[in-house]
Design an enzyme around this catalytic site. Structure first.
Site, short mmCIF file in Angstrom:
data_model
loop_
_atom_site.label_atom_id
_atom_site.label_comp_id
_atom_site.label_asym_id
_atom_site.label_seq_id
_atom_site.Cartn_x
_atom_site.Cartn_y
_atom_site.Cartn_z
N ALA A 142 2.43 1.36 -4.55
CA ALA A 142 1.85 0.02 -4.40
C ALA A 142 2.77 -1.03 -5.02
O ALA A 142 3.53 -0.74 -5.95
CB ALA A 142 0.47 -0.04 -5.05
N ASP A 143 2.64 -2.24 -4.50
CA ASP A 143 3.35 -3.37 -5.07
C ASP A 143 2.51 -4.63 -4.83
O ASP A 143 1.84 -4.73 -3.80
CB ASP A 143 4.73 -3.54 -4.43
CG ASP A 143 5.61 -4.47 -5.25
OD1 ASP A 143 6.14 -4.02 -6.29
OD2 ASP A 143 5.73 -5.64 -4.88
N THR A 144 2.55 -5.54 -5.78
CA THR A 144 1.78 -6.78 -5.68
C THR A 144 2.71 -7.96 -5.86
O THR A 144 3.55 -7.96 -6.75
CB THR A 144 0.67 -6.81 -6.77
OG1 THR A 144 -0.18 -5.67 -6.59
CG2 THR A 144 -0.16 -8.08 -6.66
N LYS A 202 8.76 2.90 -3.10
CA LYS A 202 8.24 3.60 -4.28
C LYS A 202 7.60 4.93 -3.89
O LYS A 202 7.85 5.97 -4.53
CB LYS A 202 7.23 2.72 -5.02
CG LYS A 202 7.83 1.50 -5.65
CD LYS A 202 6.74 0.59 -6.23
CE LYS A 202 7.29 -0.69 -6.78
NZ LYS A 202 6.22 -1.55 -7.34
#
Length: 188
Positions: free
Chosen positions: A68-70, A52
């Site tokens: 960011a990624d969760t 990203k």
């Protein structure tokens, strides 16, 4: 002048960063999130964050770009966003009365350099009845969230205990992010 770009369309991440009083711009990534099932959860979340950030950094070559990624994991199984209400029910039922991990990966890109890290937080749910789960699903809240819940909303009613960074569970580990940005030379 320093320019910060958040490579995310997440309203939660935008709100968290706004609360810090840091000036930034939002520019969503257009990558298709493809997960390699052979990677560890830590690698998955950092890889997605990096993809990203690098995608958006191409449009902002002189900015500090944060991606960011969760993800949510239970017994080493990734629990992404639910496909439908039945999938959300299945996920929430698996989390009922159990402890699971929430990992948020972050990548900062600046001047052609990228730095990735992740923060892991353990979350324990109260035992949930079918009524609890169905009522929550009817609210619509779990349908666009990893693990089928949002800790900052009605999903907070399920949380018995948290060990780690609350903001990471929401989607952006703020204290670690600020420290990492400063190491890149960004003045917060």
């Amino acid at each position: 002048m320093q320019h910060l770009v958040l490579a995310s369309s997440s309203p939660r991440r935008k709100e968290l960063l706004t609360n810090l009083g840091i000036s930034f711009e939002v520019s969503s990534s257009s990558i298709e999130e493809i997960v390699d099932p052979t990677l560890s959860p830590e690698k998955v979340v950092m890889t997605l964050a990096e993809q990203k950030a690098l995608d958006v950094a191409r449009r902002y070559p002189h900015a500090y770009v944060v991606g960011a990624d969760t993800i949510v994991t239970k017994d080493s199984i990734l629990l992404g966003k639910p496909r439908d209400e039945q999938d959300a029910f299945r996920m929430l039922q698996s989390l009922s009365g159990q402890t699971h991990s929430v990992l948020t990966g972050v990548t900062i890109v600046y001047n052609g350099k990228a730095n990735s890290f992740y923060v892991e937080t353990e979350v324990t749910f109260w035992p949930l009845s079918e009524v609890d789960i169905y009522s929550y699903i009817q609210s619509g809240e779990p349908l666009d969230k990893a693990g089928s819940y949002g800790i900052q909303g009605l999903g907070s009613l399920f949380v018995r205990e948290i060990k780690g960074d609350y903001f990471s569970v929401v989607g952006l580990p703020l204290s670690r992010l600020v420290r990492e940005l400063k190491q890149f030379g960004f003045q917060c």
